[in-house]
Design a protein around this motif. Structure first.
Motif, PDB file in Angstrom:
ATOM      1  N   ALA A  91      65.635  -2.582  18.660  1.00 60.56           N
ATOM      2  CA  ALA A  91      65.181  -3.936  18.979  1.00 60.56           C
ATOM      3  C   ALA A  91      65.392  -5.113  18.538  1.00 60.56           C
ATOM      4  N   GLU A  94      59.653  -5.576  16.924  1.00 60.02           N
ATOM      5  CA  GLU A  94      59.243  -4.471  16.931  1.00 60.02           C
ATOM      6  C   GLU A  94      57.471  -4.742  16.603  1.00 60.02           C
ATOM      7  N   TYR A  98      54.531  -0.089  16.892  1.00 56.21           N
ATOM      8  CA  TYR A  98      55.023   0.094  18.343  1.00 56.21           C
ATOM      9  C   TYR A  98      56.007  -0.426  18.914  1.00 56.21           C
ATOM     10  N   GLY A  99      57.259   0.438  17.528  1.00 60.41           N
ATOM     11  CA  GLY A  99      59.135   0.092  17.978  1.00 60.41           C
ATOM     12  C   GLY A  99      59.804   0.600  18.820  1.00 60.41           C
ATOM     13  N   ALA A 100      60.270   0.165  19.698  1.00 58.97           N
ATOM     14  CA  ALA A 100      61.290   0.600  20.842  1.00 58.97           C
ATOM     15  C   ALA A 100      61.490   1.610  20.680  1.00 58.97           C
ATOM     16  N   SER A 102      59.542   4.124  20.441  1.00 54.56           N
ATOM     17  CA  SER A 102      57.807   4.556  21.558  1.00 54.56           C
ATOM     18  C   SER A 102      57.864   4.472  22.176  1.00 54.56           C
ATOM     19  N   ALA A 103      59.210   3.649  23.164  1.00 52.75           N
ATOM     20  CA  ALA A 103      59.761   4.471  24.914  1.00 52.75           C
ATOM     21  C   ALA A 103      60.014   4.957  25.304  1.00 52.75           C
ATOM     22  N   TRP A 112      56.998   0.220  23.637  1.00 54.97           N
ATOM     23  CA  TRP A 112      57.237  -0.752  22.623  1.00 54.97           C
ATOM     24  C   TRP A 112      56.854  -1.689  22.596  1.00 54.97           C
ATOM     25  N   ALA A 124      65.583  -4.770  23.889  1.00 51.48           N
ATOM     26  CA  ALA A 124      65.823  -3.357  24.043  1.00 51.48           C
ATOM     27  C   ALA A 124      66.417  -2.752  23.871  1.00 51.48           C
TER      28      ALA A 124
END
Length: 186
Positions: A91, A94, A98-100, A102-103, A112, A124
Protein backbone atom coordinates in the motif's frame (compact mmCIF):
# COMPACT_ATOMS: atom_id res chain seq x y z
CA UNK A 1 -26.04 -2.61 6.04
CA UNK A 2 -28.25 -0.11 4.28
CA UNK A 3 -25.55 1.95 2.57
CA UNK A 4 -26.02 3.09 -1.01
CA UNK A 5 -23.32 3.07 -3.67
CA UNK A 6 -23.22 5.20 -6.81
CA UNK A 7 -20.84 4.11 -9.57
CA UNK A 8 -19.64 6.92 -11.85
CA UNK A 9 -18.83 6.45 -15.53
CA UNK A 10 -15.10 6.27 -14.66
CA UNK A 11 -15.71 3.36 -12.25
CA UNK A 12 -15.35 5.40 -9.05
CA UNK A 13 -17.73 4.25 -6.32
CA UNK A 14 -19.13 6.73 -3.75
CA UNK A 15 -20.89 5.20 -0.75
CA UNK A 16 -23.48 7.11 1.29
CA UNK A 17 -26.27 6.30 3.73
CA UNK A 18 -26.25 4.07 6.80
CA UNK A 19 -22.79 3.67 8.39
CA UNK A 20 -22.26 0.23 9.91
CA UNK A 21 -20.19 -2.91 9.44
CA UNK A 22 -20.60 -3.57 5.75
CA UNK A 23 -19.61 -5.75 2.83
CA UNK A 24 -19.37 -4.27 -0.67
CA UNK A 25 -19.63 -6.77 -3.53
CA UNK A 26 -18.73 -5.83 -7.08
CA UNK A 27 -19.40 -8.02 -10.10
CA UNK A 28 -17.37 -7.47 -13.26
CA UNK A 29 -15.72 -9.24 -16.15
CA UNK A 30 -12.06 -9.21 -17.13
CA UNK A 31 -11.29 -7.42 -20.42
CA UNK A 32 -11.39 -9.64 -23.49
CA UNK A 33 -8.22 -8.11 -24.95
CA UNK A 34 -6.08 -11.18 -24.35
CA UNK A 35 -4.04 -10.32 -21.27
CA UNK A 36 -4.11 -11.82 -17.82
CA UNK A 37 -4.25 -9.51 -14.77
CA UNK A 38 -1.23 -9.80 -12.49
CA UNK A 39 -2.60 -7.67 -9.66
CA UNK A 40 -5.73 -5.94 -8.46
CA UNK A 41 -5.53 -2.42 -7.05
CA UNK A 42 -8.00 -0.58 -4.89
CA UNK A 43 -7.66 3.19 -4.90
CA UNK A 44 -9.36 4.90 -1.96
CA UNK A 45 -10.14 8.50 -2.82
CA UNK A 46 -10.86 11.67 -0.86
CA UNK A 47 -14.13 13.49 -1.36
CA UNK A 48 -15.47 16.71 0.20
CA UNK A 49 -18.71 14.91 1.09
CA UNK A 50 -16.86 12.50 3.42
CA UNK A 51 -15.83 13.22 7.04
CA UNK A 52 -12.33 14.80 7.04
CA UNK A 53 -12.51 14.33 3.23
CA UNK A 54 -12.22 10.54 3.71
CA UNK A 55 -11.53 8.33 1.96
CA UNK A 56 -13.21 6.47 4.81
CA UNK A 57 -16.56 7.24 6.39
CA UNK A 58 -15.37 7.33 10.03
CA UNK A 59 -15.33 10.75 11.72
CA UNK A 60 -11.56 11.02 11.07
CA UNK A 61 -11.81 9.84 7.45
CA UNK A 62 -10.31 6.41 8.16
CA UNK A 63 -11.57 2.93 7.25
CA UNK A 64 -10.61 -0.66 7.99
CA UNK A 65 -10.76 -3.08 5.07
CA UNK A 66 -11.00 -6.37 7.00
CA UNK A 67 -10.98 -8.65 3.96
CA UNK A 68 -10.29 -8.09 0.28
CA UNK A 69 -11.34 -11.15 -1.72
CA UNK A 70 -11.68 -11.99 -5.40
CA UNK A 71 -13.28 -14.99 -7.10
CA UNK A 72 -13.39 -15.76 -10.81
CA UNK A 73 -14.92 -18.27 -13.19
CA UNK A 74 -14.60 -19.53 -16.75
CA UNK A 75 -14.97 -17.02 -19.60
CA UNK A 76 -18.52 -16.57 -20.77
CA UNK A 77 -19.92 -18.11 -17.59
CA UNK A 78 -21.79 -16.44 -14.78
CA UNK A 79 -20.33 -18.38 -11.86
CA UNK A 80 -17.18 -17.18 -10.09
CA UNK A 81 -16.25 -20.09 -7.84
CA UNK A 82 -12.43 -19.98 -7.88
CA UNK A 83 -10.98 -17.88 -5.05
CA UNK A 84 -7.71 -16.01 -5.58
CA UNK A 85 -5.15 -16.53 -2.81
CA UNK A 86 -3.08 -13.38 -3.25
CA UNK A 87 0.72 -13.62 -3.19
CA UNK A 88 1.28 -10.27 -1.46
CA UNK A 89 -0.17 -6.86 -0.72
CA UNK A 90 1.44 -3.42 -0.73
CA UNK A 91 0.00 0.00 0.00
CA UNK A 92 0.97 3.62 -0.43
CA UNK A 93 0.23 4.15 3.26
CA UNK A 94 -0.38 1.71 6.12
CA UNK A 95 -1.52 2.51 9.63
CA UNK A 96 0.64 0.87 12.32
CA UNK A 97 -0.57 -2.73 12.82
CA UNK A 98 -3.06 -2.35 9.92
CA UNK A 99 -0.98 -3.14 6.82
CA UNK A 100 -2.48 -4.06 3.46
CA UNK A 101 -1.45 -7.71 3.95
CA UNK A 102 -3.91 -7.80 6.88
CA UNK A 103 -6.76 -7.57 4.36
CA UNK A 104 -5.77 -10.95 2.86
CA UNK A 105 -4.81 -12.86 6.04
CA UNK A 106 -8.20 -14.58 6.56
CA UNK A 107 -8.61 -12.95 9.99
CA UNK A 108 -11.76 -10.89 10.52
CA UNK A 109 -10.23 -8.85 13.36
CA UNK A 110 -7.40 -7.40 11.21
CA UNK A 111 -7.39 -5.25 8.09
CA UNK A 112 -5.86 -2.40 6.09
CA UNK A 113 -6.33 1.10 7.52
CA UNK A 114 -4.73 4.50 6.92
CA UNK A 115 -4.96 6.66 10.07
CA UNK A 116 -2.31 9.35 9.55
CA UNK A 117 -2.81 9.22 5.78
CA UNK A 118 -6.45 10.27 5.46
CA UNK A 119 -7.75 13.14 3.33
CA UNK A 120 -5.69 12.14 0.28
CA UNK A 121 -5.63 9.33 -2.27
CA UNK A 122 -4.15 6.02 -1.13
CA UNK A 123 -4.01 2.61 -2.77
CA UNK A 124 -3.34 -1.04 -2.04
CA UNK A 125 -2.18 -3.49 -4.67
CA UNK A 126 -2.86 -7.20 -4.27
CA UNK A 127 -0.55 -9.39 -6.36
CA UNK A 128 -1.97 -12.46 -8.07
CA UNK A 129 0.38 -15.47 -7.91
CA UNK A 130 2.17 -16.19 -11.20
CA UNK A 131 0.56 -19.63 -11.45
CA UNK A 132 -2.98 -18.19 -11.22
CA UNK A 133 -4.36 -17.14 -14.59
CA UNK A 134 -7.61 -15.18 -14.62
CA UNK A 135 -8.55 -15.52 -18.30
CA UNK A 136 -9.91 -12.83 -20.59
CA UNK A 137 -13.69 -12.56 -20.36
CA UNK A 138 -13.84 -14.25 -16.94
CA UNK A 139 -16.57 -13.20 -14.49
CA UNK A 140 -15.20 -11.62 -11.30
CA UNK A 141 -16.72 -11.14 -7.86
CA UNK A 142 -14.76 -8.64 -5.77
CA UNK A 143 -15.58 -8.39 -2.07
CA UNK A 144 -14.57 -5.57 0.29
CA UNK A 145 -15.53 -6.67 3.79
CA UNK A 146 -15.40 -4.05 6.56
CA UNK A 147 -16.01 -5.54 10.00
CA UNK A 148 -14.27 -3.15 12.45
CA UNK A 149 -16.00 -3.64 15.84
CA UNK A 150 -17.28 -0.04 16.08
CA UNK A 151 -19.11 -0.32 12.74
CA UNK A 152 -17.95 3.16 11.74
CA UNK A 153 -14.90 2.37 9.61
CA UNK A 154 -16.22 1.74 6.09
CA UNK A 155 -14.70 2.99 2.84
CA UNK A 156 -16.45 6.04 1.38
CA UNK A 157 -14.97 6.44 -2.09
CA UNK A 158 -12.93 3.96 -4.11
CA UNK A 159 -12.10 2.42 -7.46
CA UNK A 160 -10.93 -1.13 -8.23
CA UNK A 161 -8.61 -1.77 -11.19
CA UNK A 162 -7.00 -4.80 -12.80
CA UNK A 163 -3.35 -4.24 -13.65
CA UNK A 164 -1.03 -6.18 -15.90
CA UNK A 165 2.10 -5.68 -13.86
CA UNK A 166 2.45 -4.97 -10.17
CA UNK A 167 3.98 -1.52 -9.69
CA UNK A 168 7.69 -1.49 -9.12
CA UNK A 169 9.05 0.31 -6.07
CA UNK A 170 10.02 3.83 -7.00
CA UNK A 171 12.87 5.71 -5.31
CA UNK A 172 11.69 8.72 -3.34
CA UNK A 173 14.09 11.01 -5.22
CA UNK A 174 15.27 10.35 -8.74
CA UNK A 175 18.98 9.63 -9.02
CA UNK A 176 21.05 12.64 -10.01
CA UNK A 177 21.82 12.95 -13.68
CA UNK A 178 25.26 11.85 -14.69
CA UNK A 179 27.49 14.80 -15.53
CA UNK A 180 27.91 15.34 -19.24
CA UNK A 181 31.43 15.71 -20.63
CA UNK A 182 32.15 19.21 -21.78
CA UNK A 183 32.52 19.78 -25.47
CA UNK A 184 35.96 21.07 -26.53
CA UNK A 185 35.81 24.11 -28.76
CA UNK A 186 37.66 23.86 -32.07
Amino acid sequence: AGATAAIADDGVVLVTGNLAKDTYTLEAETPTVGWYPQAIRIDVLPDPSLPAEGPGRSPGGNFVLSTFAVRFGPPGGSEAATAVAFASAKATFEQDKYGAASAIDDKADTGWAISGGTGKPQSATFEIPADVKIPPGAPLVITLDQQHPDGAHAIGKFKVSLIQSPPQAQPEDPPPEAPQPEQAES
